[in-house]
Design a protein around this motif. Structure first.
Motif, PDB file in Angstrom:
ATOM      1  N   LEU A 284       0.882  -1.295   0.090  1.00 38.75           N
ATOM      2  CA  LEU A 284      -0.049  -0.024   0.038  1.00 38.75           C
ATOM      3  C   LEU A 284       0.875   0.974   0.066  1.00 38.75           C
ATOM      4  O   LEU A 284       2.014   1.330   0.607  1.00 38.75           O
ATOM      5  CB  LEU A 284      -0.864   0.155   1.337  1.00 38.75           C
ATOM      6  CG  LEU A 284      -2.153  -1.145   1.424  1.00 38.75           C
ATOM      7  CD1 LEU A 284      -1.580  -1.927   2.283  1.00 38.75           C
ATOM      8  CD2 LEU A 284      -3.406  -0.363   1.639  1.00 38.75           C
ATOM      9  N   SER A 285       0.429   2.268  -0.666  1.00 37.59           N
ATOM     10  CA  SER A 285       1.419   3.430  -0.775  1.00 37.59           C
ATOM     11  C   SER A 285       0.327   4.692  -0.672  1.00 37.59           C
ATOM     12  O   SER A 285      -0.669   4.702  -1.226  1.00 37.59           O
ATOM     13  CB  SER A 285       1.657   3.662  -2.340  1.00 37.59           C
ATOM     14  OG  SER A 285       2.635   2.513  -2.625  1.00 37.59           O
ATOM     15  N   LEU A 286       0.901   5.172   0.517  1.00 41.23           N
ATOM     16  CA  LEU A 286       0.218   6.690   0.876  1.00 41.23           C
ATOM     17  C   LEU A 286       0.804   7.891   0.082  1.00 41.23           C
ATOM     18  O   LEU A 286       1.982   8.175   0.530  1.00 41.23           O
ATOM     19  CB  LEU A 286       0.168   7.016   2.437  1.00 41.23           C
ATOM     20  CG  LEU A 286      -0.306   8.244   3.020  1.00 41.23           C
ATOM     21  CD1 LEU A 286      -1.867   7.859   3.008  1.00 41.23           C
ATOM     22  CD2 LEU A 286       0.021   8.273   4.287  1.00 41.23           C
ATOM     23  N   LEU A 287       0.255   8.627  -0.638  1.00 41.97           N
ATOM     24  CA  LEU A 287       0.874   9.623  -1.656  1.00 41.97           C
ATOM     25  C   LEU A 287       0.270  11.031  -1.049  1.00 41.97           C
ATOM     26  O   LEU A 287      -0.872  11.500  -0.624  1.00 41.97           O
ATOM     27  CB  LEU A 287       0.499   9.482  -2.891  1.00 41.97           C
ATOM     28  CG  LEU A 287       0.663   8.353  -3.563  1.00 41.97           C
ATOM     29  CD1 LEU A 287       0.077   8.280  -4.997  1.00 41.97           C
ATOM     30  CD2 LEU A 287       2.099   7.912  -3.729  1.00 41.97           C
ATOM     31  N   LEU A 288       1.264  11.768  -0.904  1.00 41.41           N
ATOM     32  CA  LEU A 288       1.007  13.218  -0.386  1.00 41.41           C
ATOM     33  C   LEU A 288       1.598  14.390  -1.148  1.00 41.41           C
ATOM     34  O   LEU A 288       2.666  14.327  -1.369  1.00 41.41           O
ATOM     35  CB  LEU A 288       1.411  13.519   1.117  1.00 41.41           C
ATOM     36  CG  LEU A 288       0.775  12.733   1.953  1.00 41.41           C
ATOM     37  CD1 LEU A 288       1.573  12.601   3.634  1.00 41.41           C
ATOM     38  CD2 LEU A 288      -0.565  12.717   2.278  1.00 41.41           C
ATOM     39  N   PRO A 289       1.000  15.536  -1.489  1.00 39.51           N
ATOM     40  CA  PRO A 289       1.657  16.443  -2.439  1.00 39.51           C
ATOM     41  C   PRO A 289       3.158  17.167  -1.776  1.00 39.51           C
ATOM     42  O   PRO A 289       2.763  17.204  -0.467  1.00 39.51           O
ATOM     43  CB  PRO A 289       0.520  17.574  -2.439  1.00 39.51           C
ATOM     44  CG  PRO A 289      -0.824  16.937  -2.048  1.00 39.51           C
ATOM     45  CD  PRO A 289      -0.316  15.798  -0.923  1.00 39.51           C
ATOM     46  N   LEU A 290       3.842  17.336  -2.168  1.00 42.09           N
ATOM     47  CA  LEU A 290       4.938  17.913  -1.716  1.00 42.09           C
ATOM     48  C   LEU A 290       4.635  19.271  -1.617  1.00 42.09           C
ATOM     49  O   LEU A 290       4.072  20.017  -2.407  1.00 42.09           O
ATOM     50  CB  LEU A 290       6.266  17.795  -2.680  1.00 42.09           C
ATOM     51  CG  LEU A 290       6.942  16.477  -2.903  1.00 42.09           C
ATOM     52  CD1 LEU A 290       7.808  16.379  -4.047  1.00 42.09           C
ATOM     53  CD2 LEU A 290       7.526  16.089  -1.447  1.00 42.09           C
ATOM     54  N   ALA A 291       5.491  19.878  -0.485  1.00 39.22           N
ATOM     55  CA  ALA A 291       5.357  21.232  -0.113  1.00 39.22           C
ATOM     56  C   ALA A 291       5.876  22.094  -1.274  1.00 39.22           C
ATOM     57  O   ALA A 291       6.921  21.898  -1.752  1.00 39.22           O
ATOM     58  CB  ALA A 291       5.817  21.560   1.158  1.00 39.22           C
ATOM     59  N   PRO A 292       5.440  23.298  -1.676  1.00 37.69           N
ATOM     60  CA  PRO A 292       5.981  24.128  -2.400  1.00 37.69           C
ATOM     61  C   PRO A 292       7.274  24.965  -2.007  1.00 37.69           C
ATOM     62  O   PRO A 292       7.404  24.792  -0.558  1.00 37.69           O
ATOM     63  CB  PRO A 292       5.112  25.286  -2.799  1.00 37.69           C
ATOM     64  CG  PRO A 292       4.064  25.118  -1.731  1.00 37.69           C
ATOM     65  CD  PRO A 292       4.159  23.924  -1.034  1.00 37.69           C
ATOM     66  N   GLY A 293       8.176  25.112  -2.725  1.00 41.95           N
ATOM     67  CA  GLY A 293       9.447  25.769  -2.293  1.00 41.95           C
ATOM     68  C   GLY A 293      10.326  24.723  -2.129  1.00 41.95           C
ATOM     69  O   GLY A 293      10.246  23.563  -2.300  1.00 41.95           O
ATOM     70  N   ARG A 294      11.748  25.160  -1.633  1.00 41.90           N
ATOM     71  CA  ARG A 294      12.855  24.317  -1.618  1.00 41.90           C
ATOM     72  C   ARG A 294      12.751  23.476  -0.451  1.00 41.90           C
ATOM     73  O   ARG A 294      12.083  23.813   0.566  1.00 41.90           O
ATOM     74  CB  ARG A 294      14.252  25.252  -1.490  1.00 41.90           C
ATOM     75  CG  ARG A 294      14.515  25.914  -2.786  1.00 41.90           C
ATOM     76  CD  ARG A 294      15.881  26.816  -2.462  1.00 41.90           C
ATOM     77  NE  ARG A 294      15.816  27.670  -1.522  1.00 41.90           N
ATOM     78  CZ  ARG A 294      16.885  28.390  -1.140  1.00 41.90           C
ATOM     79  NH1 ARG A 294      17.899  28.192  -1.564  1.00 41.90           N
ATOM     80  NH2 ARG A 294      16.718  29.184  -0.180  1.00 41.90           N
ATOM     81  N   PRO A 295      12.994  22.365  -0.650  1.00 44.12           N
ATOM     82  CA  PRO A 295      12.700  21.140   0.438  1.00 44.12           C
ATOM     83  C   PRO A 295      13.731  21.631   1.837  1.00 44.12           C
ATOM     84  O   PRO A 295      14.692  22.368   1.735  1.00 44.12           O
ATOM     85  CB  PRO A 295      13.686  19.877  -0.286  1.00 44.12           C
ATOM     86  CG  PRO A 295      13.594  20.376  -1.758  1.00 44.12           C
ATOM     87  CD  PRO A 295      13.785  21.638  -1.819  1.00 44.12           C
ATOM     88  N   GLY A 296      12.846  21.469   3.012  1.00 47.36           N
ATOM     89  CA  GLY A 296      13.517  21.731   4.244  1.00 47.36           C
ATOM     90  C   GLY A 296      13.140  23.166   4.518  1.00 47.36           C
ATOM     91  O   GLY A 296      13.572  23.585   5.776  1.00 47.36           O
ATOM     92  N   ARG A 297      12.437  24.164   3.496  1.00 45.49           N
ATOM     93  CA  ARG A 297      12.040  25.287   4.059  1.00 45.49           C
ATOM     94  C   ARG A 297      10.821  25.569   4.209  1.00 45.49           C
ATOM     95  O   ARG A 297       9.971  24.816   3.697  1.00 45.49           O
ATOM     96  CB  ARG A 297      12.720  26.567   2.963  1.00 45.49           C
ATOM     97  CG  ARG A 297      14.122  26.397   2.740  1.00 45.49           C
ATOM     98  CD  ARG A 297      14.703  27.587   1.994  1.00 45.49           C
ATOM     99  NE  ARG A 297      14.007  28.929   2.273  1.00 45.49           N
ATOM    100  CZ  ARG A 297      14.087  29.928   1.785  1.00 45.49           C
ATOM    101  NH1 ARG A 297      14.544  30.242   0.574  1.00 45.49           N
ATOM    102  NH2 ARG A 297      13.778  31.105   2.508  1.00 45.49           N
TER     103      ARG A 297
END
Length: 465
Positions: free
Chosen positions: A452-465
């Motif tokens: 099973l895979s849980l998919l979530l939209p990545l947050a906008p902007g650079r990773p970690g910010r």
């Protein structure tokens, strides 16, 4: 204390009558100015007629007397007193008042044959007409000067009278219009009053649609209210279903706990009692887990969606959850592995709900993997699709297979493919969490076991910010 807002009737009256009142005020000002111009024109013409009549009589009589018609004109000209002064060609006073108003130096124009000007006479502002005519007075022939003047106050009074009559007429029309608008608005709001009475007659249990004819302007309000009533009705139905399902789901664990407690009470000291005690603890844990899942489902159903969102680094959250789960899996002799993505995965999510969803996926693998379950693996990564880039959490095991077409069944509350120890809430909760966060839960095709895979939209902007 907060001011009570104006009623709709008063708002309409203000919105309709205030512009009309402002327009009437502007029209009244314009009418007053027009009255002043009219008065000035009438009075100037009256002065000119009086001056010509005086000039004629002086020329005829040689300056001795004015005719009776001219005297009547002087007395009654435009309803105000007229003064006059006549000088002969040699500048000698012939008739009229001895001391006429004096022209100011800036206004003096001796060459003009006819001229209006304003001056002061006996402390009052006056309007003066001076005309120059060639006439014979006795033995002298030349230019004689005739001056006639009148008080400006009488012109102002005349202009005010015209303006006041116009203002009275406009005020009367505005009052009549206010009454017409009042009764028109009263009649126009009748459908809204009927709608109010129809809603007021309803009982608290009546959430049916509001039917009946309403004006087009109120149709949007009624449609919105009907939609709200439908949502409230659905929410109440969902609560009732939840209470019914929760009562059903908690009845069996509660009854089991009671039976085990009674068995423990009558068990002989020793191994039998220890076994009964262990079974009771295990059953209590299952009941607590079911209760926790039920409460989490109910809290998630009323989550506004953005209340506790924050930027979450998914690898760190998954690693923390897996660290707590690995001990339970290894204790049962089941292998466990976690593989994190090479880079950070930042999502905007509620970390509590997200952690619960991952725990439910892991519990699902542990509870429903079957006797052949030997290994559970968790992996994070990035998946790109037509709808954008998503962070992915995949939980897979080598136990009982779970085909993708089973999504319609296993993602429903209290639903299972086959009877088992679970409550049927875990996958439903995880699917709801994913949906609340703009993602989804899916069953992957797997050669062995379940994935099973849980998919979530990545947050906008650079990773970690």
């Amino acid at each position: 204390m907060r001011r009570r807002p104006l009623s709709l009737r008063m708002r309409l009256l203000v919105l309709i009558l205030l512009p009309l009142a402002l327009a009437a005020a502007g029209l009244g000002l314009w009418r007053y100015q027009a009255a002043q111009r009219t008065a000035a024109e009438l009075f100037d013409r009256s002065l000119l007629a009086t001056a010509l009549a005086i000039s004629r009589d002086v020329a005829i009589s040689g300056g001795d007397a004015l005719s009776s018609s001219t005297r009547a004109l002087i007395e009654d000209a435009s309803g105000g007193e007229v003064f006059y002064h006549v000088t002969a060609p040699d500048g000698v006073h012939v008739t009229g008042y001895a001391y006429p108003p004096v022209e100011r130096g800036a206004d003096r124009d001796p060459a003009a044959r006819m001229r209006f000007y304003e001056a002061v006479y006996r402390g009052e502002p006056v309007r003066v007409l001076r005309i120059v005519e060639t006439m014979a007075i006795g033995p002298m022939v030349g230019d004689a000067r005739v001056r006639v003047w009148q008080r400006l106050a009488e012109r102002e009074a005349f202009a005010r009278g015209l303006a006041l009559r116009a203002a009275a007429l406009m005020g009367m029309l505005l009052a009549i219009l206010a009454l017409v608008v009042w009764f028109s608005v009263h009649l126009g709001l009748h459908p809204l009053r009927e709608l109010h009475r129809a809603i007021a007659r309803r009982s608290p249990d009546d959430l049916s649609r509001i039917e009946g004819p309403v004006p087009a302007e109120a149709r949007g309000i009624v449609d919105t209210l009907n939609r709200l009533l439908g949502q409230v009705s659905d929410s109440i139905a969902a609560h009732q279903a939840f209470i019914s399902d929760a009562a059903h789901q908690l009845r069996n664990p509660t009854a089991g706990l009671l039976a085990m407690a009674e068995a423990l009470e009558h068990a002989a000291p020793g191994p039998e009692q220890d076994r009964r005690r262990a079974e009771l603890v295990q059953a209590a844990r299952r009941a607590a887990r079911v209760t926790e899942q039920l409460l989490s489902m109910e809290r998630l159903a009323h989550d506004p969606g953005q209340g506790a969102r924050e930027r979450v680094e998914l690898n760190a959250l998954v690693e923390e959850i897996c660290a707590g789960f690995a001990e339970a899996a290894l204790r049962r002799g089941i292998g466990f592995a976690f593989e994190a993505a090479s880079g950070p995965l930042v999502v905007e999510a509620d970390p509590v709900f997200l952690g619960e969803a991952l725990k439910n996926l892991l519990d699902n693998a542990l509870v429903h993997g079957g006797a052949g379950l030997a290994e559970i693996a968790v992996e994070t990564g990035v998946e790109t699709g037509a709808e954008g880039r998503f962070a992915r959490i995949t939980v897979s095991d080598d136990g009982k297979p779970l085909p993708p077409e089973a999504e319609a069944v296993v993602f429903r509350r209290f639903a299972q493919l086959e009877p088992g120890a679970g409550s049927g809430l875990g996958l439903a909760f995880a699917a709801t969490v994913a949906e609340k966060h703009g993602g989804r839960l899916r069953i992957d095709a797997a050669d062995k076991g379940a994935s099973l895979s849980l998919l979530l939209p990545l947050a906008p902007g650079r990773p970690g910010r």
